[in-house]
Design a protein around this motif. Sequence first.
Motif, PDB file in Angstrom:
ATOM      1  N   ARG A  17       0.861  -0.882  -0.064  1.00  0.00           N
ATOM      2  CA  ARG A  17      -0.040  -0.440   0.363  1.00  0.00           C
ATOM      3  C   ARG A  17       0.456   1.208   0.175  1.00  0.00           C
ATOM      4  O   ARG A  17       0.463   2.366  -0.589  1.00  0.00           O
ATOM      5  N   GLY A  18       2.155   1.018   0.585  1.00  0.00           N
ATOM      6  CA  GLY A  18       2.869   2.085   0.528  1.00  0.00           C
ATOM      7  C   GLY A  18       3.916   1.979  -0.297  1.00  0.00           C
ATOM      8  O   GLY A  18       4.404   3.309  -0.846  1.00  0.00           O
ATOM      9  N   LEU A  19       3.529   1.681  -1.256  1.00  0.00           N
ATOM     10  CA  LEU A  19       4.611   1.720  -2.635  1.00  0.00           C
ATOM     11  C   LEU A  19       4.242   3.572  -2.803  1.00  0.00           C
ATOM     12  O   LEU A  19       3.345   3.980  -3.139  1.00  0.00           O
ATOM     13  N   SER A  20       5.936   3.931  -4.265  1.00  0.00           N
ATOM     14  CA  SER A  20       5.570   4.831  -4.357  1.00  0.00           C
ATOM     15  C   SER A  20       4.623   5.517  -5.390  1.00  0.00           C
ATOM     16  O   SER A  20       4.094   6.692  -5.748  1.00  0.00           O
ATOM     17  N   SER A  21       4.652   4.871  -6.417  1.00  0.00           N
ATOM     18  CA  SER A  21       3.479   4.585  -7.802  1.00  0.00           C
ATOM     19  C   SER A  21       1.799   4.261  -6.918  1.00  0.00           C
ATOM     20  O   SER A  21       1.060   5.804  -7.798  1.00  0.00           O
ATOM     21  N   LEU A  22       1.601   4.506  -5.779  1.00  0.00           N
ATOM     22  CA  LEU A  22       0.211   4.433  -5.086  1.00  0.00           C
ATOM     23  C   LEU A  22       0.048   6.088  -4.123  1.00  0.00           C
ATOM     24  O   LEU A  22      -0.691   6.645  -3.686  1.00  0.00           O
ATOM     25  N   GLU A  23       1.162   6.532  -3.907  1.00  0.00           N
ATOM     26  CA  GLU A  23       1.458   7.547  -2.723  1.00  0.00           C
ATOM     27  C   GLU A  23       0.575   8.463  -3.164  1.00  0.00           C
ATOM     28  O   GLU A  23      -0.427   8.908  -2.622  1.00  0.00           O
ATOM     29  N   ASP A  24       0.430   9.082  -4.191  1.00  0.00           N
ATOM     30  CA  ASP A  24      -0.375   9.673  -4.348  1.00  0.00           C
ATOM     31  C   ASP A  24      -1.778   9.479  -5.542  1.00  0.00           C
ATOM     32  O   ASP A  24      -2.364  10.903  -6.334  1.00  0.00           O
ATOM     33  N   ALA A  25      -2.230   8.348  -5.359  1.00  0.00           N
ATOM     34  CA  ALA A  25      -2.843   7.588  -6.072  1.00  0.00           C
ATOM     35  C   ALA A  25      -4.298   8.610  -5.837  1.00  0.00           C
ATOM     36  O   ALA A  25      -4.897   8.668  -4.152  1.00  0.00           O
ATOM     37  N   ARG A  26      -5.647   9.096  -6.857  1.00  0.00           N
ATOM     38  CA  ARG A  26      -6.280   9.408  -6.433  1.00  0.00           C
ATOM     39  C   ARG A  26      -7.176   8.779  -6.536  1.00  0.00           C
ATOM     40  O   ARG A  26      -8.032   8.394  -7.851  1.00  0.00           O
ATOM     41  N   PRO A  27      -8.517   8.270  -5.692  1.00  0.00           N
ATOM     42  CA  PRO A  27      -9.671   7.246  -6.462  1.00  0.00           C
ATOM     43  C   PRO A  27     -10.689   8.099  -6.854  1.00  0.00           C
ATOM     44  O   PRO A  27     -11.138   6.967  -7.467  1.00  0.00           O
ATOM     45  N   ASP A  28     -10.578   9.217  -6.665  1.00  0.00           N
ATOM     46  CA  ASP A  28     -11.391   9.809  -8.025  1.00  0.00           C
ATOM     47  C   ASP A  28     -11.854  10.264  -9.602  1.00  0.00           C
ATOM     48  O   ASP A  28     -12.251   9.724  -9.947  1.00  0.00           O
ATOM     49  N   THR A  29     -10.029  10.334  -9.688  1.00  0.00           N
ATOM     50  CA  THR A  29      -9.864   9.787 -11.278  1.00  0.00           C
ATOM     51  C   THR A  29      -8.109   9.294 -11.531  1.00  0.00           C
ATOM     52  O   THR A  29      -9.048   8.609 -12.956  1.00  0.00           O
ATOM     53  N   ASP A  30      -7.941   8.392 -10.500  1.00  0.00           N
ATOM     54  CA  ASP A  30      -7.080   7.842 -11.539  1.00  0.00           C
ATOM     55  C   ASP A  30      -7.316   6.322 -11.117  1.00  0.00           C
ATOM     56  O   ASP A  30      -8.500   5.576 -10.620  1.00  0.00           O
ATOM     57  N   VAL A  31      -6.940   4.878 -11.960  1.00  0.00           N
ATOM     58  CA  VAL A  31      -6.883   4.337 -12.330  1.00  0.00           C
ATOM     59  C   VAL A  31      -6.311   3.049 -12.309  1.00  0.00           C
ATOM     60  O   VAL A  31      -4.999   3.589 -12.755  1.00  0.00           O
ATOM     61  N   ILE A  32      -5.784   2.374 -11.302  1.00  0.00           N
ATOM     62  CA  ILE A  32      -5.025   1.138 -10.807  1.00  0.00           C
ATOM     63  C   ILE A  32      -5.085  -0.028 -11.861  1.00  0.00           C
ATOM     64  O   ILE A  32      -6.052  -0.818 -11.692  1.00  0.00           O
ATOM     65  N   PHE A  33      -4.262  -0.630 -12.361  1.00  0.00           N
ATOM     66  CA  PHE A  33      -4.106  -1.544 -13.433  1.00  0.00           C
ATOM     67  C   PHE A  33      -3.469  -2.538 -13.440  1.00  0.00           C
ATOM     68  O   PHE A  33      -1.942  -2.616 -12.799  1.00  0.00           O
ATOM     69  N   MET A  34      -3.168  -4.403 -12.754  1.00  0.00           N
ATOM     70  CA  MET A  34      -3.122  -5.380 -12.561  1.00  0.00           C
ATOM     71  C   MET A  34      -2.778  -6.493 -14.236  1.00  0.00           C
ATOM     72  O   MET A  34      -4.089  -5.734 -13.929  1.00  0.00           O
ATOM     73  N   ALA A  35      -2.244  -7.024 -13.863  1.00  0.00           N
ATOM     74  CA  ALA A  35      -2.413  -7.880 -15.208  1.00  0.00           C
ATOM     75  C   ALA A  35      -1.562  -9.192 -14.700  1.00  0.00           C
ATOM     76  O   ALA A  35      -0.385  -9.239 -14.421  1.00  0.00           O
ATOM     77  N   GLU A  36      -2.491  -9.687 -15.129  1.00  0.00           N
ATOM     78  CA  GLU A  36      -2.019 -11.402 -14.715  1.00  0.00           C
ATOM     79  C   GLU A  36      -1.109 -11.968 -16.187  1.00  0.00           C
ATOM     80  O   GLU A  36      -2.707 -11.963 -17.321  1.00  0.00           O
ATOM     81  N   VAL A  37      -0.273 -11.762 -16.728  1.00  0.00           N
ATOM     82  CA  VAL A  37      -0.276 -12.124 -17.887  1.00  0.00           C
ATOM     83  C   VAL A  37       0.758 -13.676 -18.232  1.00  0.00           C
ATOM     84  O   VAL A  37       1.790 -13.775 -17.725  1.00  0.00           O
ATOM     85  N   MET A  38       0.713 -14.405 -19.595  1.00  0.00           N
ATOM     86  CA  MET A  38       1.464 -15.720 -19.406  1.00  0.00           C
ATOM     87  C   MET A  38       2.837 -14.957 -19.462  1.00  0.00           C
ATOM     88  O   MET A  38       4.111 -16.483 -19.670  1.00  0.00           O
TER      89      MET A  38
END
Lengths: 214, 353
Positions: A17-38
């Motif tokens: 949760r303390g990841l640098s890329s999440l530090e200033d993330a805003r739930p109202d505008t930003d989208v978090i993207f995660m992917a399981e890829v082969m």
Amino acid sequence: MADEKALRFILGDQLSRGLSSLEDARPDTDVIFMAEVMEEATSVRHHKKKIAFLFSAMRHFAEDLRDEGFTVDYLCLDARSNPGDFGSALAEAVQRHDATRVVMTEPSEMRVLEAAESWREELDVDLDILADTRFLAGHEDFVSWATNGDGGQPKSLRMEYFYREMRRRTGYLMDDGEPAGGDWNYDAENRKALPDSIRVPDRPEFAPDRSRAR
Amino acid sequence: MMELVADRFDGHFGDLEPFDYPVTAKDAKAYLDWFVAEALPCFGDWQDAMKQGEPLLFHSHLSTLINCGLLDPRECCEKAEQAYRDGKAPLNAVEGFIRQIIGWREFIRGVYWLKMPDYADSNALEATRGLPGFFWTGETQMNCLGQAISETRSNAYAHHIQRLMVIGNFCLIAGIDPKQVQEWFLIVYSDAYEWVEMPNVVGMAPVRRLRIRGLKALCGLGCLHQQDERLLRLLPVRREAEKWREGLPLQLSLLEFPVREREGSEEEPPHGPDHGVAWQDEEGTAGGGAKRFRAVFRRPRNEGMGRIRVRLDQLQPLEARVAVLADDDVVMDRDPKRAGGLDDQLGHLDIGA
């Protein structure tokens, strides 16, 4: 910026949760993207438990972020639309969400960092790669230590000296600037033979749950 | 998830079930708390021990959670330190645990980024043997190896001593291609990422690389069982053989290592006692593999390579039984049949205890 929409791309070993890329993330505008890829799951033929662990942990992490109110775009391995590699998946996500930039924390491995540099070339939007602050020593810190601060040829690298430096910096087990107990390292006490009568404590078990079975 | 993995990755190594490891931040914290309360107090004392049927002992088993981000390394250190400050865990245990995290873990990561990309191809000893087939089955008569590999197959985990002193040492003395060893570590361990395993494997495999890793750990080549760094003495080996018969093949195979390394070294081998005394401490700066090797084994003065030869000759009857490790005709590869041949030969070991 009012109309900025950052896509925050989280890798499988970045479930903090303390990841640098999440530090200033805003739930109202930003989208978090995660992917399981082969591509990642089979870059080498990882142990089955390792894959199950990492994908499960990723899915739970996504759930936790959703509980906080974030929009999480999670690409499952068996999704029909899964292109199978990070680069394509990321490009498609940028389009899908009309993102104005991509933010990620630096990958832990050079192979993935090099890939990320190539995505930067290919994406239509900026890709910010932030330092991984979960490590206590940054790259510059280590290079500075390894080269006596002059950035030249690395000296002979000895873990013990680096460790003492880290003890001083963190203050862990330090008493008034001195190592607790008077010594830096108590490894000499850590080589005892195991008595036959030793009782090894039972480990807690964390049973697979719904999310993992999903 | 279990169905997905069983379906899509069926051919991959390892047992999928039982699965009882934390996968959430909440459970990860609970596991950390359990460790600090229940295992940390004993972690230090028996950190280097192995016990049949006890894959985890007092080890934290937290590396997988830390490396994927579910646990914060700072939090781990702080909780461990608090246990020490509260008088619930001894200093040697807490210091050892914290050293793994702020010392080794950070150091390894620093070395990785400092040395990459050339680091991946490091192979200072030009070790070229393929990985033996038993690395995938655990079926070998070398018990400590068999245990470590079987537990790895079940748990995607083996503790530090198993990885370094048993598996790592075997790869070193058997001359296994470090690239194959790297890939194996990356495949089989749930905490393994390239940044973690590459410095460990590359740093441990070629002796010359030891310079950057703190030589101490590799002294374990000899002291794993006997805690006597004068590995090459006959008596301790025999005594150990009596105590731990199954450990013997690995022990004995160490005996042929110095000779092989000397032959493989570009450096002119030392002749006579004047050269033979040049054993070094950990601060030594010699670049050659042979010199470095002497540092690893901390050979007593006046026991040069020539003397080692003699000692090996004296040990010939025993050594002959593990000659398989020195025999270039036996190519160890992933072919189970070939590995079976290797096991057969080791199976002929008959140690009179």
